[in-house]
Design a protein around this motif. Structure first.
Motif, PDB file in Angstrom:
ATOM      1  N   CYS A 151       0.672  -0.970  -0.365  1.00 23.52           N
ATOM      2  CA  CYS A 151       0.205   0.373   0.193  1.00 23.52           C
ATOM      3  C   CYS A 151       0.505   1.068   0.013  1.00 23.52           C
ATOM      4  O   CYS A 151       2.069   1.201   0.632  1.00 23.52           O
ATOM      5  CB  CYS A 151      -0.595  -0.045   1.006  1.00 23.52           C
ATOM      6  N   HIS A 153       0.409   4.138   1.116  1.00 29.16           N
ATOM      7  CA  HIS A 153       0.017   4.374   2.427  1.00 29.16           C
ATOM      8  C   HIS A 153       0.950   3.903   3.561  1.00 29.16           C
ATOM      9  O   HIS A 153       1.825   5.280   4.572  1.00 29.16           O
ATOM     10  CB  HIS A 153      -1.440   4.286   2.794  1.00 29.16           C
ATOM     11  N   GLN A 154       1.408   2.892   4.330  1.00 28.20           N
ATOM     12  CA  GLN A 154       2.294   2.912   5.237  1.00 28.20           C
ATOM     13  C   GLN A 154       2.567   1.255   4.744  1.00 28.20           C
ATOM     14  O   GLN A 154       3.280   0.607   5.774  1.00 28.20           O
ATOM     15  CB  GLN A 154       1.719   2.500   6.324  1.00 28.20           C
ATOM     16  N   THR A 156       1.641  -1.337   3.948  1.00 27.70           N
ATOM     17  CA  THR A 156       1.113  -3.072   4.282  1.00 27.70           C
ATOM     18  C   THR A 156       0.877  -3.501   3.352  1.00 27.70           C
ATOM     19  O   THR A 156       0.730  -3.248   2.062  1.00 27.70           O
ATOM     20  CB  THR A 156      -0.256  -2.852   4.631  1.00 27.70           C
ATOM     21  N   CYS A 170      -7.273  -2.243   1.101  1.00 34.44           N
ATOM     22  CA  CYS A 170      -5.743  -2.221   2.232  1.00 34.44           C
ATOM     23  C   CYS A 170      -6.864  -2.130   3.466  1.00 34.44           C
ATOM     24  O   CYS A 170      -7.748  -1.520   3.871  1.00 34.44           O
ATOM     25  CB  CYS A 170      -5.279  -0.794   1.947  1.00 34.44           C
ATOM     26  N   LYS A 172      -5.407  -2.067   6.324  1.00 40.91           N
ATOM     27  CA  LYS A 172      -5.131  -1.355   7.132  1.00 40.91           C
ATOM     28  C   LYS A 172      -5.637   0.089   7.565  1.00 40.91           C
ATOM     29  O   LYS A 172      -6.085   0.071   8.845  1.00 40.91           O
ATOM     30  CB  LYS A 172      -3.546  -0.860   7.040  1.00 40.91           C
ATOM     31  N   HIS A 173      -5.959   0.839   6.967  1.00 36.25           N
ATOM     32  CA  HIS A 173      -6.795   1.816   7.221  1.00 36.25           C
ATOM     33  C   HIS A 173      -7.666   2.441   5.912  1.00 36.25           C
ATOM     34  O   HIS A 173      -8.770   3.807   5.912  1.00 36.25           O
ATOM     35  CB  HIS A 173      -5.822   3.126   6.754  1.00 36.25           C
ATOM     36  N   GLY A 174      -8.566   1.637   4.871  1.00 32.69           N
ATOM     37  CA  GLY A 174      -9.047   1.199   4.350  1.00 32.69           C
ATOM     38  C   GLY A 174      -8.927   2.251   2.924  1.00 32.69           C
ATOM     39  O   GLY A 174      -9.852   2.589   2.178  1.00 32.69           O
ATOM     40  N   TRP A 175      -7.914   3.128   2.364  1.00 32.40           N
ATOM     41  CA  TRP A 175      -7.499   3.371   1.661  1.00 32.40           C
ATOM     42  C   TRP A 175      -8.185   2.210  -0.068  1.00 32.40           C
ATOM     43  O   TRP A 175      -7.715   1.016   0.592  1.00 32.40           O
ATOM     44  CB  TRP A 175      -6.251   3.846   0.665  1.00 32.40           C
TER      45      TRP A 175
END
Ligand code: FES
Length: 208
Positions: A151, A153-154, A156, A170, A172-175
């Motif tokens: 991902c 973002h971070q 994942t 994703c 982890k945070h839903g992107w």
């Protein structure tokens, strides 16, 4: 942005607005990679795990190499100390970023043989592993795309189950990403990382 910063921005917009303006102006003379590296070091200094993951991801997307990240941390040793550096390294190791493996640190970018083209049915997306990395391969009548499963973002590692039709979410945070274009359609602001590819004698190869 963390929930705490978001809260302060809402409750003290003038003070926090000035703070962000200052931060932007302070880095004006720096090139993007240097600015990204300094941001990573500040997150190590403050020991904020989510901030480190986020700014490390951003630095890598801007072209900062893992060796540059390691060098920057070691050069900041007098300020950080070994405890904070090993704290950061532990977090980076839990992220399992392929580029940080000891072998990859010394490897040149090259073409990787993904699979025979027969493995990719038109109109579908396939997730598979190749040389210590996982990729999503999207194939349609008009296009073929190879994406990093990490991902933006971070970092994942997004699993195959996160894919519903063309929608990749994703966990982890839903992107949310459109797998046919790689663009982020909800939750975030960065696309999936796409690798250059070519087909050689009916085999798909990707470059990283
Ligand atoms: S790591 Fe945060 S949305 Fe993927």
């Amino acid at each position: 942005m963390s929930d705490a910063l978001q809260y302060l921005l809402t409750s003290r917009p003038e003070a926090m607005g000035a703070y962000f303006k200052f931060m932007k102006a302070a880095g004006r003379g720096l090139d993007p990679k240097t600015r990204a590296l300094i941001s990573v070091i500040t997150k190590v200094g403050a020991q904020t795990e989510s901030g480190l993951k986020q700014y490390l991801t951003r630095a890598l997307q801007l072209g900062v190499t893992p060796n540059e990240v390691l060098d920057a941390m070691l050069m900041a040793f007098p300020m950080l100390g070994l405890t904070k550096i090993t704290w950061a390294i532990d977090i980076i190791l839990t992220m399992e970023i392929p580029e940080f493996s000891p072998v990859a640190l010394h490897a040149e970018a090259r073409w990787h043989r993904i699979a025979s083209m027969t493995a990719f049915t038109l109109g579908t997306t396939t997730r598979l592993a190749c040389d210590e990395r996982e990729v999503f391969v999207y194939r349609s009548e008009q296009t073929l795309r190879v994406y990093d499963s990490r991902c933006p973002h971070q970092i994942t590692n997004i699993p195959a189950l996160a894919l519903q039709d063309k929608c990749l979410t994703c966990p982890k945070h839903g992107w949310v990403f459109d797998i046919s274009s790689g663009l982020c359609t909800s939750g975030g602001d960065r696309p999936l990382r796409e690798f250059p590819h070519k087909v050689d004698e009916e085999f798909l190869l990707a470059y990283w």
